[in-house]
Design a protein around this motif. Structure first.
Motif, short mmCIF file in Angstrom:
data_model
loop_
_atom_site.label_atom_id
_atom_site.label_comp_id
_atom_site.label_asym_id
_atom_site.label_seq_id
_atom_site.Cartn_x
_atom_site.Cartn_y
_atom_site.Cartn_z
N LEU A 30 0.91 -1.16 -0.01
CA LEU A 30 0.03 0.00 0.08
C LEU A 30 0.82 1.22 0.10
CD1 LEU A 30 -2.92 1.07 0.10
CD2 LEU A 30 -2.54 0.98 2.54
N ILE A 31 1.96 1.32 0.67
CA ILE A 31 2.82 2.37 0.79
C ILE A 31 3.58 2.54 -0.58
CG2 ILE A 31 5.08 3.13 1.57
CD1 ILE A 31 4.32 2.02 4.42
N LYS A 32 3.93 1.69 -1.41
CA LYS A 32 4.54 1.55 -2.49
C LYS A 32 3.66 2.07 -3.59
CE LYS A 32 7.61 -2.33 -2.07
NZ LYS A 32 7.76 -3.79 -2.72
N LEU A 33 2.24 1.68 -3.34
CA LEU A 33 1.34 2.09 -4.36
C LEU A 33 0.78 3.64 -3.89
CD1 LEU A 33 -1.14 -1.11 -4.40
CD2 LEU A 33 0.13 -0.08 -6.26
N ASN A 34 0.89 4.09 -2.93
CA ASN A 34 0.58 5.26 -2.70
C ASN A 34 1.63 6.37 -3.17
OD1 ASN A 34 -0.65 7.41 -1.50
ND2 ASN A 34 0.06 7.23 0.59
N ASP A 35 2.94 5.88 -2.98
CA ASP A 35 4.07 6.61 -3.65
C ASP A 35 3.93 6.77 -5.33
OD1 ASP A 35 5.01 6.84 -1.15
OD2 ASP A 35 6.65 5.37 -1.47
N VAL A 37 1.20 6.49 -7.01
CA VAL A 37 0.00 7.49 -7.27
C VAL A 37 0.57 8.85 -7.19
CG1 VAL A 37 -2.19 8.19 -6.55
CG2 VAL A 37 -1.88 5.79 -6.87
N ALA A 38 1.29 9.20 -6.04
CA ALA A 38 1.66 10.56 -5.97
C ALA A 38 2.50 11.23 -7.16
CB ALA A 38 2.24 10.65 -4.44
N ARG A 39 3.59 10.04 -7.45
CA ARG A 39 4.21 10.47 -8.54
C ARG A 39 3.63 10.76 -9.93
NH1 ARG A 39 7.70 6.24 -6.50
NH2 ARG A 39 6.95 4.90 -8.18
N GLN A 40 2.55 9.76 -10.08
CA GLN A 40 1.72 9.95 -11.21
C GLN A 40 1.10 11.32 -11.23
OE1 GLN A 40 -0.25 6.15 -11.44
NE2 GLN A 40 1.24 5.19 -12.61
N GLN A 41 0.16 11.63 -9.90
CA GLN A 41 -0.48 12.86 -9.99
C GLN A 41 0.66 14.02 -10.25
OE1 GLN A 41 -1.84 12.45 -5.79
NE2 GLN A 41 -4.13 12.12 -6.93
N TYR A 42 1.90 13.73 -9.90
CA TYR A 42 2.90 15.09 -10.08
C TYR A 42 3.18 15.09 -11.52
CZ TYR A 42 7.26 17.56 -9.97
OH TYR A 42 8.15 18.56 -10.35
N GLN A 43 3.44 13.90 -12.13
CA GLN A 43 3.59 14.08 -13.50
C GLN A 43 2.57 14.44 -14.32
OE1 GLN A 43 4.81 9.91 -14.07
NE2 GLN A 43 7.02 10.44 -13.65
N MET A 44 1.25 14.39 -14.11
CA MET A 44 -0.05 14.61 -14.52
C MET A 44 -0.10 15.93 -14.50
SD MET A 44 -2.29 13.49 -16.48
CE MET A 44 -2.65 11.78 -16.33
N GLN A 45 0.14 16.54 -13.19
CA GLN A 45 -0.03 18.17 -13.18
C GLN A 45 1.09 18.76 -14.02
OE1 GLN A 45 -2.22 19.46 -11.42
NE2 GLN A 45 -1.66 21.25 -12.42
N LEU A 46 2.35 18.23 -14.24
CA LEU A 46 3.48 18.73 -15.21
C LEU A 46 2.87 18.60 -16.74
CD1 LEU A 46 6.79 17.36 -13.78
CD2 LEU A 46 5.90 19.63 -13.45
N ILE A 47 2.33 17.70 -16.92
CA ILE A 47 1.72 17.74 -18.37
C ILE A 47 0.51 18.56 -18.50
CG2 ILE A 47 0.40 16.16 -20.06
CD1 ILE A 47 1.97 13.85 -18.77
N VAL A 48 -0.41 18.91 -17.62
CA VAL A 48 -1.37 19.91 -17.59
C VAL A 48 -0.68 21.33 -17.59
CG1 VAL A 48 -3.35 20.77 -16.27
CG2 VAL A 48 -3.17 18.36 -16.43
N ASP A 49 0.18 21.34 -16.83
CA ASP A 49 0.74 22.94 -16.83
C ASP A 49 1.55 23.13 -17.99
OD1 ASP A 49 -0.09 23.30 -14.28
OD2 ASP A 49 1.82 22.89 -13.22
#
Length: 71
Positions: A30-35, A37-49
């Motif tokens: 669960l900790i690995k998956l949470n990390d 997801v957090a990385r993917q959210q950050y990357q997605m935000q970079l793409i959106v920006d």
């Protein structure tokens, strides 16, 4: 009767030990998956920006627009 209770107690202790190990493994996953997801959210935000930064440059400003043919 005492042996039967001891056997049941031993089985319960074994199950609890197994469940504790399983819970720990699940917690680590669960900790690995949470990390992840957090990385993917950050990357997605970079793409959106980046897309938002690119979007205005695709359209000419009002001063750069050529007038319609009927002018």
């Amino acid at each position: 009767m005492n042996d039967a209770l001891q056997t049941q107690l031993d089985e319960l202790e074994t199950r609890i030990a197994f469940q504790d190990g399983t819970i720990e493994e699940l917690n680590m996953e669960l900790i690995k998956l949470n990390d992840l997801v957090a990385r993917q959210q950050y990357q997605m935000q970079l793409i959106v920006d980046k897309l938002r930064a690119i979007e205005p440059s695709n359209m000419a400003s009002q001063s750069e627009e050529t007038p319609p043919p009927h002018y």
